[in-house]
Design a protein around this motif. Structure first.
Motif, PDB file in Angstrom:
ATOM      1  N   ASP A  67       7.176  72.286  68.119  1.00 58.20           N
ATOM      2  CA  ASP A  67       6.047  73.037  68.670  1.00 58.20           C
ATOM      3  C   ASP A  67       5.798  74.305  67.860  1.00 58.20           C
ATOM      4  N   ARG A  68       6.872  74.961  67.472  1.00 56.77           N
ATOM      5  CA  ARG A  68       6.729  76.220  66.722  1.00 56.77           C
ATOM      6  C   ARG A  68       6.018  75.982  65.392  1.00 56.77           C
ATOM      7  N   TYR A  69       6.425  74.945  64.671  1.00 59.48           N
ATOM      8  CA  TYR A  69       5.803  74.681  63.376  1.00 59.48           C
ATOM      9  C   TYR A  69       4.380  74.170  63.534  1.00 59.48           C
ATOM     10  N   ALA A  70       4.115  73.413  64.597  1.00 57.49           N
ATOM     11  CA  ALA A  70       2.736  72.988  64.873  1.00 57.49           C
ATOM     12  C   ALA A  70       1.856  74.222  65.074  1.00 57.49           C
ATOM     13  N   ALA A  71       2.381  75.213  65.776  1.00 57.62           N
ATOM     14  CA  ALA A  71       1.636  76.447  66.021  1.00 57.62           C
ATOM     15  C   ALA A  71       1.488  77.270  64.744  1.00 57.62           C
ATOM     16  N   GLU A  72       2.585  77.461  64.031  1.00 58.00           N
ATOM     17  CA  GLU A  72       2.543  78.307  62.843  1.00 58.00           C
ATOM     18  C   GLU A  72       1.583  77.787  61.788  1.00 58.00           C
ATOM     19  N   TYR A  73       1.562  76.477  61.604  1.00 59.80           N
ATOM     20  CA  TYR A  73       0.751  75.897  60.530  1.00 59.80           C
ATOM     21  C   TYR A  73      -0.474  75.146  61.048  1.00 59.80           C
ATOM     22  N   ASP A  74      -0.810  75.341  62.319  1.00 59.72           N
ATOM     23  CA  ASP A  74      -1.979  74.731  62.945  1.00 59.72           C
ATOM     24  C   ASP A  74      -2.046  73.235  62.638  1.00 59.72           C
ATOM     25  N   MET A  75      -0.959  72.563  62.967  1.00 61.41           N
ATOM     26  CA  MET A  75      -0.854  71.119  62.746  1.00 61.41           C
ATOM     27  C   MET A  75      -0.913  70.397  64.081  1.00 61.41           C
ATOM     28  N   ASN A  76      -1.215  69.126  64.027  1.00 57.49           N
ATOM     29  CA  ASN A  76      -1.251  68.301  65.225  1.00 57.49           C
ATOM     30  C   ASN A  76       0.162  68.261  65.819  1.00 57.49           C
ATOM     31  N   PRO A  77       0.355  68.768  67.035  1.00 54.46           N
ATOM     32  CA  PRO A  77       1.704  68.817  67.605  1.00 54.46           C
ATOM     33  C   PRO A  77       2.292  67.442  67.916  1.00 54.46           C
ATOM     34  N   THR A  78       1.480  66.389  67.882  1.00 60.81           N
ATOM     35  CA  THR A  78       2.007  65.040  68.115  1.00 60.81           C
ATOM     36  C   THR A  78       2.352  64.330  66.806  1.00 60.81           C
ATOM     37  N   ASP A  79       2.077  64.964  65.666  1.00 58.59           N
ATOM     38  CA  ASP A  79       2.395  64.357  64.360  1.00 58.59           C
ATOM     39  C   ASP A  79       3.835  64.704  63.989  1.00 58.59           C
ATOM     40  N   THR A  80       4.770  64.053  64.674  1.00 57.12           N
ATOM     41  CA  THR A  80       6.183  64.370  64.494  1.00 57.12           C
ATOM     42  C   THR A  80       6.650  64.134  63.066  1.00 57.12           C
ATOM     43  N   ASP A  81       6.131  63.112  62.399  1.00 55.67           N
ATOM     44  CA  ASP A  81       6.569  62.839  61.028  1.00 55.67           C
ATOM     45  C   ASP A  81       6.262  64.011  60.100  1.00 55.67           C
ATOM     46  N   SER A  82       5.028  64.525  60.145  1.00 57.36           N
ATOM     47  CA  SER A  82       4.662  65.646  59.270  1.00 57.36           C
ATOM     48  C   SER A  82       5.473  66.894  59.600  1.00 57.36           C
ATOM     49  N   LEU A  83       5.655  67.157  60.891  1.00 54.69           N
ATOM     50  CA  LEU A  83       6.421  68.339  61.286  1.00 54.69           C
ATOM     51  C   LEU A  83       7.887  68.218  60.861  1.00 54.69           C
TER      52      LEU A  83
ATOM     53  N   THR B 154      -4.344  80.581  58.349  1.00 51.62           N
ATOM     54  CA  THR B 154      -3.347  79.568  58.671  1.00 51.62           C
ATOM     55  C   THR B 154      -3.496  78.382  57.735  1.00 51.62           C
ATOM     56  N   ARG B 155      -4.720  78.035  57.429  1.00 54.10           N
ATOM     57  CA  ARG B 155      -4.970  76.904  56.516  1.00 54.10           C
ATOM     58  C   ARG B 155      -4.327  77.149  55.150  1.00 54.10           C
ATOM     59  N   ALA B 156      -4.487  78.352  54.611  1.00 55.07           N
ATOM     60  CA  ALA B 156      -3.894  78.677  53.312  1.00 55.07           C
ATOM     61  C   ALA B 156      -2.367  78.619  53.382  1.00 55.07           C
ATOM     62  N   ALA B 157      -1.800  79.106  54.492  1.00 52.69           N
ATOM     63  CA  ALA B 157      -0.345  79.057  54.665  1.00 52.69           C
ATOM     64  C   ALA B 157       0.131  77.607  54.740  1.00 52.69           C
ATOM     65  N   ARG B 158      -0.596  76.779  55.499  1.00 50.06           N
ATOM     66  CA  ARG B 158      -0.230  75.365  55.645  1.00 50.06           C
ATOM     67  C   ARG B 158      -0.291  74.649  54.293  1.00 50.06           C
ATOM     68  N   GLU B 159      -1.360  74.850  53.542  1.00 46.44           N
ATOM     69  CA  GLU B 159      -1.497  74.188  52.247  1.00 46.44           C
ATOM     70  C   GLU B 159      -0.388  74.599  51.289  1.00 46.44           C
ATOM     71  N   ALA B 160      -0.032  75.876  51.284  1.00 44.39           N
ATOM     72  CA  ALA B 160       1.046  76.351  50.408  1.00 44.39           C
ATOM     73  C   ALA B 160       2.380  75.729  50.820  1.00 44.39           C
ATOM     74  N   HIS B 161       2.628  75.650  52.121  1.00 46.35           N
ATOM     75  CA  HIS B 161       3.914  75.125  52.580  1.00 46.35           C
ATOM     76  C   HIS B 161       4.009  73.614  52.362  1.00 46.35           C
ATOM     77  N   LEU B 162       2.909  72.902  52.589  1.00 50.63           N
ATOM     78  CA  LEU B 162       2.917  71.459  52.323  1.00 50.63           C
ATOM     79  C   LEU B 162       3.091  71.184  50.835  1.00 50.63           C
ATOM     80  N   SER B 163       2.572  72.055  49.990  1.00 53.05           N
ATOM     81  CA  SER B 163       2.787  71.924  48.547  1.00 53.05           C
ATOM     82  C   SER B 163       4.268  72.105  48.210  1.00 53.05           C
ATOM     83  N   ARG B 164       4.936  73.008  48.912  1.00 50.12           N
ATOM     84  CA  ARG B 164       6.376  73.197  48.693  1.00 50.12           C
ATOM     85  C   ARG B 164       7.151  71.939  49.065  1.00 50.12           C
TER      86      ARG B 164
END
Length: 165
Positions: free
Chosen positions: A43-59, A95-105
């Motif tokens: 839940d925390r990472y879904a909130a931090e990176y504005d991701m779908n909280p039901t997408d457990t694989d991505s989280l 949040t979008r910029a943070a998410r894109e940077a973290h997914l790139s990592r």
């Protein structure tokens, strides 16, 4: 080329009062590696990176890769940061910029942990039920903290402070 680790098992574990998932990962040489994650981290990472909280694989991909992301080696006492030039959660303009940077990592991480299609993760997929209200509240907190980190204060004082001044 990244080193590929495999999710062998996932078990529930409680550390104090904190319910967790304990992952047993196998390295290419067969040596095990244990990684424990609080269940609330999804839940925390879904909130931090504005991701779908039901997408457990991505989280889970973010959570399992994060300890393996290259960090700077700061000998002068400066806090470590990610070695890439991308913004952190608090530095990003959005949040979008943070998410894109973290997914790139995650994509460039020297360790690859495949979560998608892993049967070991089926238990989490079947049992994880996000608390949408908690995720929404955390998203607001993240946005507020990013603003404060970047601008040192809120644009206006909270109403209760103004009323009691």
């Amino acid at each position: 080329m990244p080193e590929t680790w495999t999710v062998e098992t996932v078990a529930e574990k409680k550390i104090g009062d904190t319910p967790c998932w304990q992952f047993r990962l196998l390295r290419p040489d067969g040596r095990p590696h244990i990684h424990t994650i609080p269940m609330a981290a999804l839940d925390r990472y879904a909130a931090e990176y504005d991701m779908n909280p039901t997408d457990t694989d991505s989280l889970l991909e973010i959570l399992l890769h994060e300890p393996h992301m290259p960090m700077t080696d700061e000998a002068d006492g400066t806090p470590q940061r990610y070695a890439d030039p991308g913004p952190t959660l608090w530095e990003a303009e959005s949040t979008r910029a943070a998410r894109e940077a973290h997914l790139s990592r995650v994509k460039t991480c020297p360790v690859r942990i495949d979560v998608r299609g892993s049967r070991a993760v089926d238990t989490i997929r079947a049992t994880h039920t996000p608390d949408r209200e908690r995720v929404r509240t955390m998203r607001e907190e993240v946005d507020t903290m990013r603003w404060v980190h970047q601008h040192s204060d809120l644009p206006i004082r909270p109403a209760e402070e103004i009323l009691h001044a």
